[in-house]
Scaffold this motif. Structure first.
Motif, short mmCIF file in Angstrom:
data_model
loop_
_atom_site.label_atom_id
_atom_site.label_comp_id
_atom_site.label_asym_id
_atom_site.label_seq_id
_atom_site.Cartn_x
_atom_site.Cartn_y
_atom_site.Cartn_z
N SER A 1 0.79 -1.16 0.01
CA SER A 1 0.06 0.24 -0.01
C SER A 1 0.74 1.20 0.11
CB SER A 1 -0.89 0.03 1.18
OG SER A 1 -0.09 0.21 2.49
N ARG A 2 0.28 2.27 -0.23
CA ARG A 2 1.09 3.73 -0.12
C ARG A 2 1.62 4.01 1.08
NH1 ARG A 2 1.13 7.47 -4.35
NH2 ARG A 2 -0.17 6.82 -6.00
N GLY A 3 0.82 3.43 1.96
CA GLY A 3 1.33 3.69 3.63
C GLY A 3 2.44 2.81 3.98
N ASP A 4 2.57 1.70 3.37
CA ASP A 4 3.72 0.69 3.52
C ASP A 4 4.98 1.17 2.80
OD1 ASP A 4 2.40 -1.47 5.02
OD2 ASP A 4 1.28 -1.65 3.09
N SER A 5 4.61 1.68 1.50
CA SER A 5 5.73 2.40 0.84
C SER A 5 6.29 3.56 1.60
CB SER A 5 5.21 2.91 -0.65
OG SER A 5 6.12 3.73 -1.35
N ASP A 6 5.50 4.35 2.08
CA ASP A 6 5.88 5.60 2.94
C ASP A 6 6.70 5.28 3.88
OD1 ASP A 6 4.58 7.20 0.87
OD2 ASP A 6 2.88 7.65 2.29
N ARG A 7 6.15 4.29 4.65
CA ARG A 7 7.08 4.14 5.85
C ARG A 7 8.49 3.37 5.58
NH1 ARG A 7 1.70 2.68 7.57
NH2 ARG A 7 1.84 0.51 6.82
N ASP B 1 11.96 5.28 6.62
CA ASP B 1 12.76 4.44 7.23
C ASP B 1 14.04 4.29 6.63
OD1 ASP B 1 13.40 2.63 9.54
OD2 ASP B 1 13.23 0.82 8.38
N VAL C 1 3.31 3.53 -6.85
CA VAL C 1 4.15 4.39 -5.69
C VAL C 1 5.55 4.78 -6.36
CG1 VAL C 1 3.09 3.12 -3.87
CG2 VAL C 1 5.26 2.23 -4.52
#
Length: 275
Positions: A62-68, A72, A101
């Motif tokens: 997900s975009r959230g996973d990519s952003d995190r 990191d 993404v």
């Protein structure tokens, strides 16, 4: 010039992706490389390596996973290698995720070059489905390491001499060999739930012959990497790391003797785990 590597396993189911990932983790550990490890899907097949100090986390699509993930990596610039173990069924989902993404582009901006680590078997799907889909989607944006897994034999009729092999070589793809073990030996290793290097210690649950088989199997694969500058580069091992591992391996117990990796089935009872 990229100074870091983002290594992703890819390919059909049950071709040795997690096995190769574990062998790489052994190599990274011996080389004292700064590594972060992720897995896709529902099963963490690398969990036993947490005992060796590796941080192993789930990575979703997900975009959230990519952003995190990108945040990191940005916060920890000293990380040199990222290893992601991806189940075969997730490849198409990963392709959509990457496109959505712009993962490759963003990783490049952080100094990471992506390497796909792609074991193959004797099956047509490994080449004419998964491998073809991979290089048609990513092309020259990434590097490729093809692992010919000799567990499935030493002939790869759908790959060797094919257009797919030629296309990969045009993209400077690399080919390595993973030695084959007896059909039941992989399950034996799984049942111990231990990192591979603990299986060659004298207090491991394996007997002397089993330990020697595992030692030689690991050493052959590791040496095929550390003795090859391109392989070391593609998999995030610097020249100094490669020299360190080569020296470390050569200093291990000289009493380890060569045992053929392909054990005849009628002799398997000799190598059963002790009660």
């Amino acid at each position: 010039m990229f100074g870091k590597r983002f290594v992703i396993t890819s390919g059909d189911a049950r071709v040795g992706k997690s096995t190769v990932s574990r062998l790489l983790l052994e190599l990274y550990f011996k080389s004292k490389c700064n590594v972060r490890v992720f897995y896709h899907g529902y099963r963490n097949k690398l969990s036993m390596y947490k005992t060796k100090g590796f941080e192993i986390n789930h990575l979703g699509f997900s975009r959230g996973d990519s952003d995190r993930l990108l945040l990191d990596l940005e916060m920890f610039p000293k990380l040199k290698v990222i290893l992601t173990d991806m189940p075969g069924q997730n490849l198409r989902e990963f392709n959509f995720f990457e496109r959505d993404v712009s993962l490759i582009e963003n990783l490049n901006c952080l100094g990471y070059r992506v390497t796909f680590l792609h074991p193959i078997s004797h099956r047509k799907d490994c080449v004419e489905d998964y491998l073809q889909d991979l290089y048609q989607h990513f092309g020259s944006q990434v590097d490729y390491v093809i692992i010919q897994n000799h567990y499935f034999g030493k002939r790869f009729r759908y790959y060797e001499g094919s257009k797919f092999q030629a296309d990969i070589k045009k993209l400077n793809g690399l080919e390595l060999v993973l030695g084959g073990l007896h059909n039941d030996f992989y399950q034996l290793l799984e049942d111990t739930c231990l990192p591979y290097d603990q299986l060659i210690e004298t207090n491991s649950p394996l007997n002397t012959i089993q330990r020697s088989i595992v030692f030689n199997w690991m050493e052959n694969f590791h040496n095929s990497i550390v003795s090859n500058g391109i392989a070391s580069n593609y998999l995030g091992l610097s020249i100094s790391c490669a020299e360190l591992v080569s020296t470390s391996v050569s200093k291990q117990s000289p009493s380890n003797f060569n045992v053929t990796e392909d054990i005849e089935s009628d002799k398997w009872e000799l190598f059963a785990l002790p009660n």
